[in-house]
Design a protein around this motif. Sequence first.
Motif, PDB file in Angstrom:
ATOM      1  N   VAL A  77      38.125  33.332  43.280  1.00 52.07           N
ATOM      2  CA  VAL A  77      37.711  33.249  41.861  1.00 52.07           C
ATOM      3  C   VAL A  77      37.656  31.782  41.432  1.00 52.07           C
ATOM      4  CG1 VAL A  77      38.311  33.873  39.475  1.00 52.07           C
ATOM      5  CG2 VAL A  77      38.674  35.530  41.332  1.00 52.07           C
ATOM      6  N   LYS A  78      38.670  31.033  41.867  1.00 50.59           N
ATOM      7  CA  LYS A  78      38.727  29.618  41.476  1.00 50.59           C
ATOM      8  C   LYS A  78      37.508  28.853  42.024  1.00 50.59           C
ATOM      9  CE  LYS A  78      42.129  25.956  41.089  1.00 50.59           C
ATOM     10  NZ  LYS A  78      43.452  25.474  41.548  1.00 50.59           N
ATOM     11  N   GLN A  79      37.179  29.121  43.299  1.00 48.61           N
ATOM     12  CA  GLN A  79      36.017  28.419  43.892  1.00 48.61           C
ATOM     13  C   GLN A  79      34.730  28.789  43.134  1.00 48.61           C
ATOM     14  OE1 GLN A  79      36.473  29.760  47.902  1.00 48.61           O
ATOM     15  NE2 GLN A  79      38.418  28.595  48.056  1.00 48.61           N
ATOM     16  N   ALA A  80      34.600  30.068  42.812  1.00 47.99           N
ATOM     17  CA  ALA A  80      33.389  30.504  42.096  1.00 47.99           C
ATOM     18  C   ALA A  80      33.294  29.787  40.748  1.00 47.99           C
ATOM     19  CB  ALA A  80      33.435  32.006  41.872  1.00 47.99           C
ATOM     20  N   MET A  81      34.445  29.603  40.129  1.00 51.58           N
ATOM     21  CA  MET A  81      34.495  28.897  38.841  1.00 51.58           C
ATOM     22  C   MET A  81      33.956  27.485  39.019  1.00 51.58           C
ATOM     23  SD  MET A  81      38.284  29.691  37.395  1.00 51.58           S
ATOM     24  CE  MET A  81      38.770  31.304  36.808  1.00 51.58           C
ATOM     25  N   GLN A  82      34.465  26.842  40.062  1.00 56.11           N
ATOM     26  CA  GLN A  82      34.090  25.438  40.256  1.00 56.11           C
ATOM     27  C   GLN A  82      32.595  25.292  40.549  1.00 56.11           C
ATOM     28  OE1 GLN A  82      37.152  25.027  43.100  1.00 56.11           O
ATOM     29  NE2 GLN A  82      38.700  24.274  41.624  1.00 56.11           N
ATOM     30  N   GLN A  83      32.028  26.387  41.141  1.00 54.86           N
ATOM     31  CA  GLN A  83      30.591  26.346  41.422  1.00 54.86           C
ATOM     32  C   GLN A  83      29.782  26.909  40.247  1.00 54.86           C
ATOM     33  OE1 GLN A  83      30.924  28.660  44.912  1.00 54.86           O
ATOM     34  NE2 GLN A  83      31.968  27.034  46.043  1.00 54.86           N
ATOM     35  N   GLY A  84      30.478  27.274  39.191  1.00 56.45           N
ATOM     36  CA  GLY A  84      29.785  27.686  37.973  1.00 56.45           C
ATOM     37  C   GLY A  84      29.162  29.075  38.037  1.00 56.45           C
ATOM     38  N   ASP A  85      29.549  29.920  39.014  1.00 53.95           N
ATOM     39  CA  ASP A  85      28.940  31.282  39.022  1.00 53.95           C
ATOM     40  C   ASP A  85      30.073  32.319  39.092  1.00 53.95           C
ATOM     41  OD1 ASP A  85      29.886  31.067  41.573  1.00 53.95           O
ATOM     42  OD2 ASP A  85      28.104  31.992  42.512  1.00 53.95           O
ATOM     43  N   SER A  86      30.798  32.395  37.968  1.00 58.14           N
ATOM     44  CA  SER A  86      32.005  33.241  37.973  1.00 58.14           C
ATOM     45  C   SER A  86      31.750  34.642  37.423  1.00 58.14           C
ATOM     46  CB  SER A  86      33.048  32.575  37.090  1.00 58.14           C
ATOM     47  OG  SER A  86      32.473  32.368  35.798  1.00 58.14           O
ATOM     48  N   GLU A  87      30.530  34.898  36.916  1.00 55.80           N
ATOM     49  CA  GLU A  87      30.285  36.181  36.242  1.00 55.80           C
ATOM     50  C   GLU A  87      30.665  37.382  37.131  1.00 55.80           C
ATOM     51  OE1 GLU A  87      29.467  35.880  33.062  1.00 55.80           O
ATOM     52  OE2 GLU A  87      29.776  38.062  32.908  1.00 55.80           O
ATOM     53  N   GLU A  88      30.190  37.332  38.360  1.00 59.45           N
ATOM     54  CA  GLU A  88      30.444  38.465  39.264  1.00 59.45           C
ATOM     55  C   GLU A  88      31.939  38.623  39.539  1.00 59.45           C
ATOM     56  OE1 GLU A  88      28.630  38.034  43.121  1.00 59.45           O
ATOM     57  OE2 GLU A  88      29.691  39.851  43.840  1.00 59.45           O
ATOM     58  N   LYS A  89      32.604  37.496  39.717  1.00 61.21           N
ATOM     59  CA  LYS A  89      34.047  37.529  39.994  1.00 61.21           C
ATOM     60  C   LYS A  89      34.808  38.141  38.802  1.00 61.21           C
ATOM     61  CE  LYS A  89      33.801  35.348  43.942  1.00 61.21           C
ATOM     62  NZ  LYS A  89      33.224  36.232  44.989  1.00 61.21           N
ATOM     63  N   LEU A  90      34.402  37.744  37.602  1.00 62.22           N
ATOM     64  CA  LEU A  90      35.076  38.281  36.403  1.00 62.22           C
ATOM     65  C   LEU A  90      34.875  39.790  36.302  1.00 62.22           C
ATOM     66  CD1 LEU A  90      34.219  35.510  33.771  1.00 62.22           C
ATOM     67  CD2 LEU A  90      36.429  35.950  34.874  1.00 62.22           C
ATOM     68  N   LYS A  91      33.669  40.216  36.661  1.00 64.24           N
ATOM     69  CA  LYS A  91      33.359  41.671  36.605  1.00 64.24           C
ATOM     70  C   LYS A  91      34.232  42.420  37.613  1.00 64.24           C
ATOM     71  CE  LYS A  91      30.949  45.276  35.243  1.00 64.24           C
ATOM     72  NZ  LYS A  91      32.091  46.187  35.660  1.00 64.24           N
ATOM     73  N   GLU A  92      34.429  41.810  38.785  1.00 65.02           N
ATOM     74  CA  GLU A  92      35.260  42.455  39.821  1.00 65.02           C
ATOM     75  C   GLU A  92      36.702  42.617  39.325  1.00 65.02           C
ATOM     76  OE1 GLU A  92      34.749  39.843  43.129  1.00 65.02           O
ATOM     77  OE2 GLU A  92      33.022  40.924  43.941  1.00 65.02           O
ATOM     78  N   ILE A  93      37.218  41.568  38.681  1.00 63.07           N
ATOM     79  CA  ILE A  93      38.599  41.624  38.163  1.00 63.07           C
ATOM     80  C   ILE A  93      38.687  42.708  37.084  1.00 63.07           C
ATOM     81  CG2 ILE A  93      40.393  40.361  36.891  1.00 63.07           C
ATOM     82  CD1 ILE A  93      40.141  39.308  39.693  1.00 63.07           C
ATOM     83  N   GLU A  94      37.644  42.767  36.251  1.00 58.41           N
ATOM     84  CA  GLU A  94      37.596  43.786  35.203  1.00 58.41           C
ATOM     85  C   GLU A  94      37.639  45.191  35.815  1.00 58.41           C
ATOM     86  OE1 GLU A  94      34.162  43.263  32.741  1.00 58.41           O
ATOM     87  OE2 GLU A  94      34.777  44.803  31.302  1.00 58.41           O
ATOM     88  N   ASP A  95      36.901  45.392  36.890  1.00 53.86           N
ATOM     89  CA  ASP A  95      36.882  46.707  37.555  1.00 53.86           C
ATOM     90  C   ASP A  95      38.256  47.049  38.135  1.00 53.86           C
ATOM     91  OD1 ASP A  95      34.228  46.884  36.900  1.00 53.86           O
ATOM     92  OD2 ASP A  95      33.484  46.329  38.908  1.00 53.86           O
ATOM     93  N   VAL A  96      38.917  46.053  38.717  1.00 50.01           N
ATOM     94  CA  VAL A  96      40.267  46.291  39.268  1.00 50.01           C
ATOM     95  C   VAL A  96      41.208  46.690  38.132  1.00 50.01           C
ATOM     96  CG1 VAL A  96      42.294  45.186  40.326  1.00 50.01           C
ATOM     97  CG2 VAL A  96      40.010  44.770  41.268  1.00 50.01           C
ATOM     98  N   LEU A  97      41.152  45.948  37.023  1.00 52.31           N
ATOM     99  CA  LEU A  97      41.996  46.283  35.863  1.00 52.31           C
ATOM    100  C   LEU A  97      41.709  47.715  35.407  1.00 52.31           C
ATOM    101  CD1 LEU A  97      41.753  42.958  33.830  1.00 52.31           C
ATOM    102  CD2 LEU A  97      43.839  43.887  34.859  1.00 52.31           C
ATOM    103  N   GLY A  98      40.434  48.078  35.380  1.00 52.91           N
ATOM    104  CA  GLY A  98      40.060  49.436  34.955  1.00 52.91           C
ATOM    105  C   GLY A  98      40.687  50.492  35.840  1.00 52.91           C
ATOM    106  N   LYS A  99      40.701  50.239  37.152  1.00 58.09           N
ATOM    107  CA  LYS A  99      41.304  51.218  38.080  1.00 58.09           C
ATOM    108  C   LYS A  99      42.811  51.280  37.887  1.00 58.09           C
ATOM    109  CE  LYS A  99      37.677  50.838  41.544  1.00 58.09           C
ATOM    110  NZ  LYS A  99      37.151  49.913  42.579  1.00 58.09           N
ATOM    111  N   LEU A 100      43.421  50.132  37.663  1.00 54.02           N
ATOM    112  CA  LEU A 100      44.883  50.108  37.499  1.00 54.02           C
ATOM    113  C   LEU A 100      45.317  50.752  36.187  1.00 54.02           C
ATOM    114  CD1 LEU A 100      45.662  46.477  38.732  1.00 54.02           C
ATOM    115  CD2 LEU A 100      46.071  48.625  39.957  1.00 54.02           C
ATOM    116  N   MET A 101      44.416  50.744  35.198  1.00 57.53           N
ATOM    117  CA  MET A 101      44.819  51.232  33.865  1.00 57.53           C
ATOM    118  C   MET A 101      44.235  52.610  33.561  1.00 57.53           C
ATOM    119  SD  MET A 101      44.344  47.537  32.066  1.00 57.53           S
ATOM    120  CE  MET A 101      45.187  47.857  30.511  1.00 57.53           C
ATOM    121  N   LYS A 102      43.800  53.286  34.615  1.00 58.22           N
ATOM    122  CA  LYS A 102      43.271  54.644  34.404  1.00 58.22           C
ATOM    123  C   LYS A 102      44.353  55.585  33.877  1.00 58.22           C
ATOM    124  CE  LYS A 102      41.677  55.968  38.227  1.00 58.22           C
ATOM    125  NZ  LYS A 102      41.103  56.419  39.467  1.00 58.22           N
TER     126      LYS A 102
END
Lengths: 87, 87, 87, 87
Positions: free
Chosen positions: C62-87
């Motif tokens: 995630v950190k590397q993606a941030m530094q390369q300025g294309d973090s949207e997909e990474k953020l979506k992945e984290i959001e999906d993980v949170l969604g599964k954990l909070m079902k």
Amino acid sequence: MTPEREKALKNLKTAKGQLEGIIKMIEEERYCIDISNQILASTALLKKANLHILSGHLHSCVKQAMQQGDSEEKLKEIEDVLGKLMK
Amino acid sequence: MTPEREKALKNLKTAKGQLEGIIKMIEEERYCIDISNQILASTALLKKANLHILSGHLHSCVKQAMQQGDSEEKLKEIEDVLGKLMK
Amino acid sequence: MTPEREKALKNLKTAKGQLEGIIKMIEEERYCIDISNQILASTALLKKANLHILSGHLHSCVKQAMQQGDSEEKLKEIEDVLGKLMK
Amino acid sequence: MTPEREKALKNLKTAKGQLEGIIKMIEEERYCIDISNQILASTALLKKANLHILSGHLHSCVKQAMQQGDSEEKLKEIEDVLGKLMK
């Protein structure tokens, strides 16, 4: 009212107060993580209340049903609760 | 207020109303399993509210921090939230 | 391999050994509650392994993606993980 | 062996195979989120196995104890399981 229900009642009243506080935090544009942590604290309190209710249930309603020899329905109810908790 | 926060606010206000109802159920000596199921429903609603807050956080605060190149603290916060959820 | 992945690997190998033990417990008709408690212990270990994986992910991918300025997909992945954990 | 135990056994054997796969994924440096999702799938399978064990327990051991009039210990055990699930 049983001691377990009184404890649950106390937890729920505290949780309700917390929700009022969280609603205010959102309206006052407070920081997301602080809000999230507060919601987690209220969630934990609801779990505690639920455990008091279920513990009380086991040692009163379920126990009485056992003594009267008609526990099938009570066992099914406990099974359903376990199913919801283990989703 | 962001759309995610508005959804969270709506969930929390509904959950608060539910807690008032559950408190009444206990005071009216309603059946344990019915009370337990209501608490589980409110717990689920709090989780939904929390997911709205965290999703909004990812796509606003975390994203902005990224763009400003100081995401370390934000990543640590997400890590802490994950730790609490996976206890 | 990152330290976090090594820790996760260790947890998973231990959990796998535990599952072999639990399978034997069932085959040897051991007491239900003892089996249930062992399954809960393995579940907790899987959660620890998953937290190591996700923590490592945040501070590397995630950190590397941030530094390369294309973090949207990474953020979506984290959001999906949170969604599964909070079902 | 009861049908519930057979189902639990099947779940656990599948979960064990999954863990072997996840261990390989880590050793092959596969993507973190894919590994995390696999761990969540195994965790869900362990929960299913545990529910089979506990359901079987309710309708056999707990029921028999009821019929013999010494259910106190069984009720305490169920209470402890609920406590662990609702931590």
